[in-house]
Structure formats: structure tokens, C-alpha cells
Design a protein around this motif. Structure first.
Motif, mmCIF file in Angstrom:
data_model
loop_
_atom_site.group_PDB
_atom_site.id
_atom_site.type_symbol
_atom_site.label_atom_id
_atom_site.label_comp_id
_atom_site.label_asym_id
_atom_site.label_seq_id
_atom_site.Cartn_x
_atom_site.Cartn_y
_atom_site.Cartn_z
ATOM 1 N N LEU A 18 7.712 -3.858 16.828
ATOM 2 C CA LEU A 18 6.289 -3.515 16.857
ATOM 3 C C LEU A 18 5.573 -4.243 17.990
ATOM 4 N N GLN A 19 4.882 -3.479 18.812
ATOM 5 C CA GLN A 19 4.120 -4.055 19.926
ATOM 6 C C GLN A 19 2.612 -3.799 19.801
ATOM 7 N N SER A 20 2.238 -2.820 18.968
ATOM 8 C CA SER A 20 0.824 -2.435 18.874
ATOM 9 C C SER A 20 0.542 -1.822 17.503
ATOM 10 N N LEU A 79 5.414 3.840 12.564
ATOM 11 C CA LEU A 79 6.495 3.421 11.672
ATOM 12 C C LEU A 79 6.151 3.764 10.218
ATOM 13 N N ILE A 80 4.903 3.553 9.837
ATOM 14 C CA ILE A 80 4.474 3.888 8.476
ATOM 15 C C ILE A 80 4.601 5.385 8.226
ATOM 16 N N ARG A 102 0.824 -1.224 0.000
ATOM 17 C CA ARG A 102 0.000 0.000 0.000
ATOM 18 C C ARG A 102 0.852 1.267 0.000
ATOM 19 N N TRP A 103 1.903 1.263 0.820
ATOM 20 C CA TRP A 103 2.718 2.470 0.952
ATOM 21 C C TRP A 103 4.041 2.396 0.180
ATOM 22 N N LYS A 104 4.256 1.303 -0.536
ATOM 23 C CA LYS A 104 5.496 1.135 -1.325
ATOM 24 C C LYS A 104 6.729 1.315 -0.432
ATOM 25 N N ILE A 105 6.718 0.619 0.701
ATOM 26 C CA ILE A 105 7.822 0.672 1.657
ATOM 27 C C ILE A 105 8.256 -0.750 1.985
ATOM 28 N N LYS A 106 9.389 -0.885 2.624
ATOM 29 C CA LYS A 106 9.876 -2.183 3.108
ATOM 30 C C LYS A 106 10.237 -2.030 4.575
ATOM 31 N N PHE A 107 9.842 -3.005 5.360
ATOM 32 C CA PHE A 107 10.190 -3.031 6.771
ATOM 33 C C PHE A 107 11.384 -3.942 6.980
ATOM 34 N N SER A 108 12.289 -3.545 7.837
ATOM 35 C CA SER A 108 13.405 -4.421 8.198
ATOM 36 C C SER A 108 12.934 -5.372 9.300
ATOM 37 N N THR A 109 13.664 -6.446 9.483
ATOM 38 C CA THR A 109 13.352 -7.396 10.544
ATOM 39 C C THR A 109 13.393 -6.702 11.897
ATOM 40 N N ARG A 110 14.358 -5.852 12.096
ATOM 41 C CA ARG A 110 14.474 -5.110 13.357
ATOM 42 C C ARG A 110 13.234 -4.247 13.603
ATOM 43 N N GLU A 111 12.767 -3.564 12.552
ATOM 44 C CA GLU A 111 11.576 -2.734 12.696
ATOM 45 C C GLU A 111 10.365 -3.588 13.067
ATOM 46 N N LEU A 112 10.224 -4.713 12.391
ATOM 47 C CA LEU A 112 9.081 -5.592 12.663
ATOM 48 C C LEU A 112 9.146 -6.170 14.070
ATOM 49 N N ASP A 113 10.336 -6.518 14.517
ATOM 50 C CA ASP A 113 10.506 -7.065 15.867
ATOM 51 C C ASP A 113 10.164 -6.036 16.943
#
Length: 81
Positions: A66-68, A75-76, A53-64
Motif C-alpha cells: 500500500l502506497q496511498s 484492495l478493499i 468494517r468489511w470483515k476482511i483480513k489483510f496479509s503482510t504482503r498486501e499491507l506492504d
């Protein structure tokens, strides 16, 4: 750049799609544990839909980190700024 309001509106659509039309009232403090059926597979679907949707990529660190839903929305907003 996505505003917070635009981000939550789009996330609402994504969640409804991922959860087969079920309305899930999103809030900054909402977590996966509070939503029946939100498992690791749904998490992947949400992440992939957001990236598309936003044409972005999340890193594993960013995903890890996320709590809510609020963390995801923040982050978006940051990545689209």
C-alpha cells in the motif's frame, strides 16, 4: 461487494474516527506523508478498522504494497468482490 464510492464513504468515516473528528479529504493519491499525525500507530488503527468494517483480513504482503489511500480502497474493493 463494496463499490469504490461506498468504500471511500466508509474510509472517510474511519479516518475521521482515527484522527479524532478531523476532516481529511481523501483522494486516491493521498499518502501518510501528506497528513499530519499519520504515523505507524494511526496506520494500524486504520487497518484494524477496515478489517472490522468489511470483515476482511489483510496479509503482510498486501499491507506492504500500500502506497496511498487509492491502493487501500482498491484492495478493499478487490477483497470484498
Amino acid at each position: 461487494m463494496a463499490t469504490e464510492a461506498e468504500t471511500y464513504a466508509a474510509l472517510t468515516e474511519i479516518f475521521e474516527d482515527v484522527f479524532d473528528g478531523r476532516e481529511i479529504p481523501l483522494s486516491p493519491t493521498l499518502t501518510a506523508k501528506q497528513v499530519q499525525g499519520w504515523d505507524s500507530f494511526k496506520q494500524i488503527e486504520i487497518v484494524l478498522a477496515c478489517e472490522e468494517r468489511w470483515k476482511i483480513k489483510f496479509s503482510t504482503r498486501e499491507l506492504d504494497s500500500l502506497q496511498s489511500v487509492g491502493d487501500l480502497a482498491g484492495l478493499i474493493v478487490t477483497k470484498t468482490a
